[in-house]
Write an enzyme that holds these catalytic residues in place. Structure first.
Site, PDB file in Angstrom:
ATOM      1  N   LEU A  35       0.821  -1.222   0.000  1.00 44.18           N
ATOM      2  CA  LEU A  35       0.000   0.000   0.000  1.00 44.18           C
ATOM      3  C   LEU A  35       0.852   1.267   0.000  1.00 44.18           C
ATOM      4  O   LEU A  35       0.395   2.320  -0.445  1.00 44.18           O
ATOM      5  CB  LEU A  35      -0.945   0.009   1.201  1.00 44.18           C
ATOM      6  CG  LEU A  35      -2.119  -0.963   1.120  1.00 44.18           C
ATOM      7  CD1 LEU A  35      -2.897  -0.965   2.431  1.00 44.18           C
ATOM      8  CD2 LEU A  35      -3.028  -0.624  -0.050  1.00 44.18           C
ATOM      9  N   GLU A  63      -6.451 -15.306   5.076  1.00 46.90           N
ATOM     10  CA  GLU A  63      -7.794 -15.730   5.476  1.00 46.90           C
ATOM     11  C   GLU A  63      -8.779 -14.577   5.597  1.00 46.90           C
ATOM     12  O   GLU A  63      -9.945 -14.791   5.898  1.00 46.90           O
ATOM     13  CB  GLU A  63      -7.708 -16.466   6.809  1.00 46.90           C
ATOM     14  CG  GLU A  63      -6.881 -17.733   6.726  1.00 46.90           C
ATOM     15  CD  GLU A  63      -6.729 -18.428   8.070  1.00 46.90           C
ATOM     16  OE1 GLU A  63      -7.293 -17.931   9.072  1.00 46.90           O
ATOM     17  OE2 GLU A  63      -6.056 -19.455   8.110  1.00 46.90           O
ATOM     18  N   THR A  64      -8.333 -13.348   5.370  1.00 47.60           N
ATOM     19  CA  THR A  64      -9.219 -12.198   5.543  1.00 47.60           C
ATOM     20  C   THR A  64      -9.336 -11.409   4.242  1.00 47.60           C
ATOM     21  O   THR A  64      -8.626 -11.669   3.274  1.00 47.60           O
ATOM     22  CB  THR A  64      -8.686 -11.251   6.642  1.00 47.60           C
ATOM     23  OG1 THR A  64      -7.481 -10.631   6.167  1.00 47.60           O
ATOM     24  CG2 THR A  64      -8.400 -12.008   7.936  1.00 47.60           C
ATOM     25  N   HIS A  73      -8.300  -8.548   3.804  1.00 47.83           N
ATOM     26  CA  HIS A  73      -7.169  -7.615   3.683  1.00 47.83           C
ATOM     27  C   HIS A  73      -6.451  -7.815   2.346  1.00 47.83           C
ATOM     28  O   HIS A  73      -5.976  -6.855   1.734  1.00 47.83           O
ATOM     29  CB  HIS A  73      -6.208  -7.808   4.855  1.00 47.83           C
ATOM     30  CG  HIS A  73      -5.086  -6.835   4.884  1.00 47.83           C
ATOM     31  ND1 HIS A  73      -5.280  -5.471   5.061  1.00 47.83           N
ATOM     32  CD2 HIS A  73      -3.753  -7.009   4.747  1.00 47.83           C
ATOM     33  CE1 HIS A  73      -4.106  -4.860   5.039  1.00 47.83           C
ATOM     34  NE2 HIS A  73      -3.169  -5.775   4.841  1.00 47.83           N
ATOM     35  N   ARG A 130       7.016 -16.717 -10.009  1.00 45.68           N
ATOM     36  CA  ARG A 130       6.850 -15.437 -10.704  1.00 45.68           C
ATOM     37  C   ARG A 130       8.011 -14.478 -10.453  1.00 45.68           C
ATOM     38  O   ARG A 130       8.374 -13.695 -11.317  1.00 45.68           O
ATOM     39  CB  ARG A 130       5.519 -14.805 -10.298  1.00 45.68           C
ATOM     40  CG  ARG A 130       4.336 -15.487 -10.960  1.00 45.68           C
ATOM     41  CD  ARG A 130       3.014 -15.181 -10.276  1.00 45.68           C
ATOM     42  NE  ARG A 130       1.885 -15.776 -10.981  1.00 45.68           N
ATOM     43  CZ  ARG A 130       1.586 -17.068 -10.975  1.00 45.68           C
ATOM     44  NH1 ARG A 130       2.330 -17.916 -10.282  1.00 45.68           N
ATOM     45  NH2 ARG A 130       0.546 -17.524 -11.646  1.00 45.68           N
TER      46      ARG A 130
END
Length: 183
Positions: free
Chosen positions: A60, A88-89, A91, A129
């Protein structure tokens, strides 16, 4: 599997004067970030360009650092690097979408940015990647920035003569009251 696909890669652009790029990396996953940076550096050096590297806490903050650099420095382009692995969220979605959107908006404003922030489901996808000997997404992001710099230099001095242009003598034209339109 994505690791086995082949893609067309544009030839490297050529420059008549040196290019200078800022590599902004979020080293949250240090080993992955290091591979991304290695690929980006090699691509920039292949066109005899120079680079500076800055680290920020997370994906971010990458667009914010690019914005600060654009306002206060003299870089021709930027390489945004980092890795976001699904958790798991929600976010994950926030970080992926907001960092990508901010980079896209800066690009639409004319900044030459190669986006190499990986957004993956798991660590193994990120490793493949990022690895310069595999998918080399760091090198790909640097190549994207270099191609945009080449376009900006190619078109930088051109004007189309389109859009609003104030009249040469606005006071004289403002008094024109014969019903004709002013072009």
């Amino acid at each position: 599997m994505a690791g086995t696909e082949t893609h067309y890669i544009l030839p490297r652009p050529e420059f008549d004067r040196p290019v200078k790029l800022l590599i902004v990396v979020a080293p949250y996953y240090k080993d992955i970030a290091d591979d991304l940076v290695a690929g980006a550096k090699a691509e920039i050096e292949a066109v005899e360009g120079s680079w500076e590297l800055v680290e920020v806490p997370g994906a971010l903050e990458v667009p914010t650092a690019i914005g600060i650099a654009d306002r206060t420095s003299n870089f021709d382009g930027y390489v945004a690097l980092g890795c976001v692995i699904r958790g798991e969220t929600t976010h994950y979605e926030t970080v992926c979408n907001d960092s990508s959107r901010a980079i896209q908006l800066m690009g639409l404003q004319g900044l030459c940015i190669g986006n190499g922030i990986l957004t993956v489901e798991n660590r193994q996808q990120a490793v493949v990647r990022a690895d310069p000997d595999q998918q080399n997404k760091g090198g790909g992001a640097a190549a994207a920035a270099l191609h945009l710099i080449a376009l900006a230099r190619k078109w930088g001095g051109q004007t189309k003569g389109v859009g609003f242009k104030p009249p040469a003598d606005p006071i004289r034209l403002a008094g024109k009251n014969d019903g004709s339109t002013i072009a």
